[in-house]
Design an enzyme around this catalytic site. Sequence first.
Site, PDB file in Angstrom:
ATOM      1  N   LYS A  22       0.924  -1.214   0.028  1.00 51.20           N
ATOM      2  CA  LYS A  22      -0.129   0.071  -0.496  1.00 51.20           C
ATOM      3  C   LYS A  22       0.800   1.465   0.219  1.00 51.20           C
ATOM      4  O   LYS A  22       0.553   2.563  -0.409  1.00 51.20           O
ATOM      5  CB  LYS A  22      -0.562   0.318   0.987  1.00 51.20           C
ATOM      6  CG  LYS A  22      -1.973   1.149   1.740  1.00 51.20           C
ATOM      7  CD  LYS A  22      -2.651   1.007   2.564  1.00 51.20           C
ATOM      8  CE  LYS A  22      -1.839   1.246   3.741  1.00 51.20           C
ATOM      9  NZ  LYS A  22      -1.037   3.356   4.792  1.00 51.20           N
ATOM     10  N   ASN A  23       1.819   1.420   0.850  1.00 50.11           N
ATOM     11  CA  ASN A  23       2.414   2.727   0.996  1.00 50.11           C
ATOM     12  C   ASN A  23       3.299   2.535  -0.530  1.00 50.11           C
ATOM     13  O   ASN A  23       4.244   3.738   0.036  1.00 50.11           O
ATOM     14  CB  ASN A  23       3.563   2.622   2.426  1.00 50.11           C
ATOM     15  CG  ASN A  23       2.566   2.748   3.266  1.00 50.11           C
ATOM     16  OD1 ASN A  23       1.143   3.046   3.276  1.00 50.11           O
ATOM     17  ND2 ASN A  23       2.425   2.591   5.141  1.00 50.11           N
ATOM     18  N   CYS A 116      -4.665  12.759  13.630  1.00 54.72           N
ATOM     19  CA  CYS A 116      -5.511  10.969  13.212  1.00 54.72           C
ATOM     20  C   CYS A 116      -4.890  10.185  14.355  1.00 54.72           C
ATOM     21  O   CYS A 116      -4.645  10.753  15.319  1.00 54.72           O
ATOM     22  CB  CYS A 116      -5.689  10.267  12.223  1.00 54.72           C
ATOM     23  SG  CYS A 116      -3.420   9.986  12.084  1.00 54.72           S
ATOM     24  N   ARG A 121       0.353  14.369  13.755  1.00 59.88           N
ATOM     25  CA  ARG A 121       0.541  13.807  12.045  1.00 59.88           C
ATOM     26  C   ARG A 121       1.011  14.856  11.262  1.00 59.88           C
ATOM     27  O   ARG A 121      -0.099  15.666  10.433  1.00 59.88           O
ATOM     28  CB  ARG A 121       0.285  12.753  11.647  1.00 59.88           C
ATOM     29  CG  ARG A 121       0.336  12.038  12.400  1.00 59.88           C
ATOM     30  CD  ARG A 121      -0.034  10.417  11.482  1.00 59.88           C
ATOM     31  NE  ARG A 121       0.336  10.016  10.444  1.00 59.88           N
ATOM     32  CZ  ARG A 121      -0.187   9.315   9.638  1.00 59.88           C
ATOM     33  NH1 ARG A 121      -1.348   8.763   9.550  1.00 59.88           N
ATOM     34  NH2 ARG A 121       0.522   8.440   8.666  1.00 59.88           N
ATOM     35  N   ASP A 308       4.554   0.591  12.066  1.00 52.43           N
ATOM     36  CA  ASP A 308       3.731  -0.470  11.306  1.00 52.43           C
ATOM     37  C   ASP A 308       3.459  -1.584  11.143  1.00 52.43           C
ATOM     38  O   ASP A 308       2.955  -2.270  11.343  1.00 52.43           O
ATOM     39  CB  ASP A 308       3.108  -0.120  10.277  1.00 52.43           C
ATOM     40  CG  ASP A 308       3.701   1.408   9.765  1.00 52.43           C
ATOM     41  OD1 ASP A 308       3.097   1.832  10.307  1.00 52.43           O
ATOM     42  OD2 ASP A 308       3.351   1.937   8.209  1.00 52.43           O
ATOM     43  N   ARG A 400      -8.294  -0.402   4.391  1.00 54.14           N
ATOM     44  CA  ARG A 400      -7.812   0.214   3.941  1.00 54.14           C
ATOM     45  C   ARG A 400      -6.273   0.064   3.372  1.00 54.14           C
ATOM     46  O   ARG A 400      -5.522   0.398   2.512  1.00 54.14           O
ATOM     47  CB  ARG A 400      -7.836   1.676   5.363  1.00 54.14           C
ATOM     48  CG  ARG A 400      -8.858   2.646   5.186  1.00 54.14           C
ATOM     49  CD  ARG A 400      -8.338   3.264   6.283  1.00 54.14           C
ATOM     50  NE  ARG A 400      -6.508   4.006   5.741  1.00 54.14           N
ATOM     51  CZ  ARG A 400      -5.550   4.325   6.157  1.00 54.14           C
ATOM     52  NH1 ARG A 400      -5.916   4.603   7.865  1.00 54.14           N
ATOM     53  NH2 ARG A 400      -4.548   4.783   6.312  1.00 54.14           N
TER      54      ARG A 400
HETATM   55  N1  EPU Z   1       5.991  14.394  11.360  1.00 52.08           N
HETATM   56  C1  EPU Z   1       6.672  15.784  11.296  1.00 52.08           C
HETATM   57  N2  EPU Z   1       6.062  16.877  10.251  1.00 52.08           N
HETATM   58  C2  EPU Z   1       6.153  16.043   9.361  1.00 52.08           C
HETATM   59  C3  EPU Z   1       6.221  15.064   8.438  1.00 52.08           C
HETATM   60  C4  EPU Z   1       6.026  14.606   9.659  1.00 52.08           C
HETATM   61  O1  EPU Z   1       6.669  16.280  12.510  1.00 52.08           O
HETATM   62  O2  EPU Z   1       5.456  17.216   8.234  1.00 52.08           O
HETATM   63  C5  EPU Z   1       6.683  13.521  11.788  1.00 52.08           C
HETATM   64  C6  EPU Z   1       5.718  12.434  12.517  1.00 52.08           C
HETATM   65  O3  EPU Z   1       4.155  13.604  12.950  1.00 52.08           O
HETATM   66  C7  EPU Z   1       5.837  10.939  12.933  1.00 52.08           C
HETATM   67  C8  EPU Z   1       6.970  11.459  11.760  1.00 52.08           C
HETATM   68  O4  EPU Z   1       7.215  12.566  11.192  1.00 52.08           O
HETATM   69  O5  EPU Z   1       6.294  11.678  13.553  1.00 52.08           O
HETATM   70  C9  EPU Z   1       7.340  10.171  11.149  1.00 52.08           C
HETATM   71  O6  EPU Z   1       6.156  10.474   9.934  1.00 52.08           O
HETATM   72  P1  EPU Z   1       6.108  10.065   8.902  1.00 52.08           P
HETATM   73  O7  EPU Z   1       5.420  11.420   7.810  1.00 52.08           O
HETATM   74  O8  EPU Z   1       6.892   9.534   7.696  1.00 52.08           O
HETATM   75  O9  EPU Z   1       5.039   9.242   8.765  1.00 52.08           O
HETATM   76  P2  EPU Z   1       3.991   9.966   6.796  1.00 52.08           P
HETATM   77  O10 EPU Z   1       4.973   9.666   5.625  1.00 52.08           O
HETATM   78  O11 EPU Z   1       2.623  10.288   7.448  1.00 52.08           O
HETATM   79  C10 EPU Z   1       4.644   6.591   6.149  1.00 52.08           C
HETATM   80  C11 EPU Z   1       3.354   5.458   6.332  1.00 52.08           C
HETATM   81  C12 EPU Z   1       2.400   5.320   7.328  1.00 52.08           C
HETATM   82  C13 EPU Z   1       3.604   5.065   8.450  1.00 52.08           C
HETATM   83  C14 EPU Z   1       5.048   5.984   8.999  1.00 52.08           C
HETATM   84  C15 EPU Z   1       6.426   5.992   9.506  1.00 52.08           C
HETATM   85  C16 EPU Z   1       2.547   6.170   4.264  1.00 52.08           C
HETATM   86  C17 EPU Z   1       1.323   6.263   2.980  1.00 52.08           C
HETATM   87  N3  EPU Z   1       2.433   6.706   5.277  1.00 52.08           N
HETATM   88  O12 EPU Z   1       3.545   8.611   6.891  1.00 52.08           O
HETATM   89  O13 EPU Z   1       2.136   4.011   7.156  1.00 52.08           O
HETATM   90  O14 EPU Z   1       3.289   4.661   9.579  1.00 52.08           O
HETATM   91  O15 EPU Z   1       5.193   6.565   7.163  1.00 52.08           O
HETATM   92  O16 EPU Z   1       7.050   4.657   8.990  1.00 52.08           O
HETATM   93  O17 EPU Z   1       3.802   5.876   3.888  1.00 52.08           O
HETATM   94  C18 EPU Z   1       0.132   3.094   7.329  1.00 52.08           C
HETATM   95  O18 EPU Z   1       0.118   2.641   6.063  1.00 52.08           O
HETATM   96  O19 EPU Z   1      -0.718   2.395   8.279  1.00 52.08           O
HETATM   97  C19 EPU Z   1       0.688   3.842   8.448  1.00 52.08           C
HETATM   98  C20 EPU Z   1       0.148   4.391   8.662  1.00 52.08           C
END
Ligand code: EPU
Length: 421
Positions: A22-23, A116, A121, A308, A400
Amino acid sequence: MDKLVIEGGKKLHGEVPVSGAKNAALPLIAATLLAPGVHILHNVPDLRDTRTMLKLMGQLGVQSRWDGAVVTVDTTHLHHGEAPYELVKTMRASVLVLGPLAARLGAARVSLPGGCAIGARPIELHIKGLEQLGARCCLENGYVDVTTTKRLQGAEICLTVPSVTATENLVMAAVLAEGTTVLKNAAKEPEITNLVDMLLGMGAHIEGRESDVLTVHGVSRLRPADCRIIPDRIEAGTYLLAIAATGGEGRITHCNPGHLAALLEKLRATGLVIEESEDSVTIKQPAAAKGLRSVDITTRPYPGYPTDLQAQFMALMTLANEESTIKETIFENRFMHVPELQRLGAMIRIEGNTAFVTGTTGLAGAKVMATDLRASSSLVIAGLAARGRTEISRIYHLERGYEYLVEKFSGLGAVIWKEKE
Ligand code: EPU
């Protein structure tokens, strides 16, 4: 709304194939926005999230067609549009269209996702990075509006946190920028490498594949992609943990064991026997049944233990022989599954970002509620291992991210079905 019913306590046995990730599918679908023409994506999982992403693309004039696991995406008639709140609130990854739209059309409008179930996030890293590339970002009425008056300009960007989707968004924006972008402290999850490989195939110039510094030399145009989505390491890990929790034995096929190294190391530490081939993992119970050893985990960015798979590992540890410590360092609120696991008899105490799990000799089925995708899959694992009936409500979360979940678990001998609530 559907609920999931499980008659637990049956050892899982057999083989289960892993679907596309998915990701990885979500950013790869978004990346098709970068080049006009017909793109072909292979091994796309048919999930609520991939359908939502294609629906969002449809609002931008993009046509798509499923043929089994192959999705054809035609971006020839791309036009301006927005990712509305109604879509973004069901799938935060909608934010992945920001980078490609800014690069290709010079304008993007996406609803702010808000908090969320697993944490606040924020997306400020996406926005700040796009601004460094020369875009103007404006937050108004719950939307982020990105505009550019000329082509994006290469820049040096250092992420304060290695955010997965921020890395993806900024690489997608940088491939069409003028000049060179250096993205430091980039995330290096396998899904990002999958995206980098797709962009390379489209004619992008990117150095530093699989590393935390990505150097992107912008090009003026890209060609359509023909690319394969990598296997879903989180789905693979979920099935391994489910087999382990029920005391069963089995094989996960169509996967990449290299992407699962952190989990496999922890599974071996519990005493389970893990055998790897090029594209499968076999899990067996130890020769003398001594019970599972308690093992500690701390979630970290890749190649560390994935957040995850934290909830699912916790479900396994509720059945281990002593106390294990589970520390969540990526998201601040990712223990929503704990009170639900406790309803099944799990003994867990939370202090800050750490859960202390005391193993029990067995769980007992109960009615529980799914709160987010991975929390839900930990409840499925616990329900499969528990004696008696477990009913999980709000299973739209599971839809999802897990393709053919009921069919795949049934194939392993589980007694599991969906019912109307
Ligand atoms: N963060 C910030 N500022 C930002 C972006 C992120 O502070 O602008 C923080 C977040 O709050 C968090 C950390 O950085 O504490 C890591 O978050 P990240 O941005 O890496 O997460 P994401 O890109 O929103 C993806 C996956 C998630 C997975 C995370 C971590 C996708 C679509 N989603 O989310 O997947 O948990 O990376 O590996 O790729 C899931 O599939 O269930 C899922 C939640």
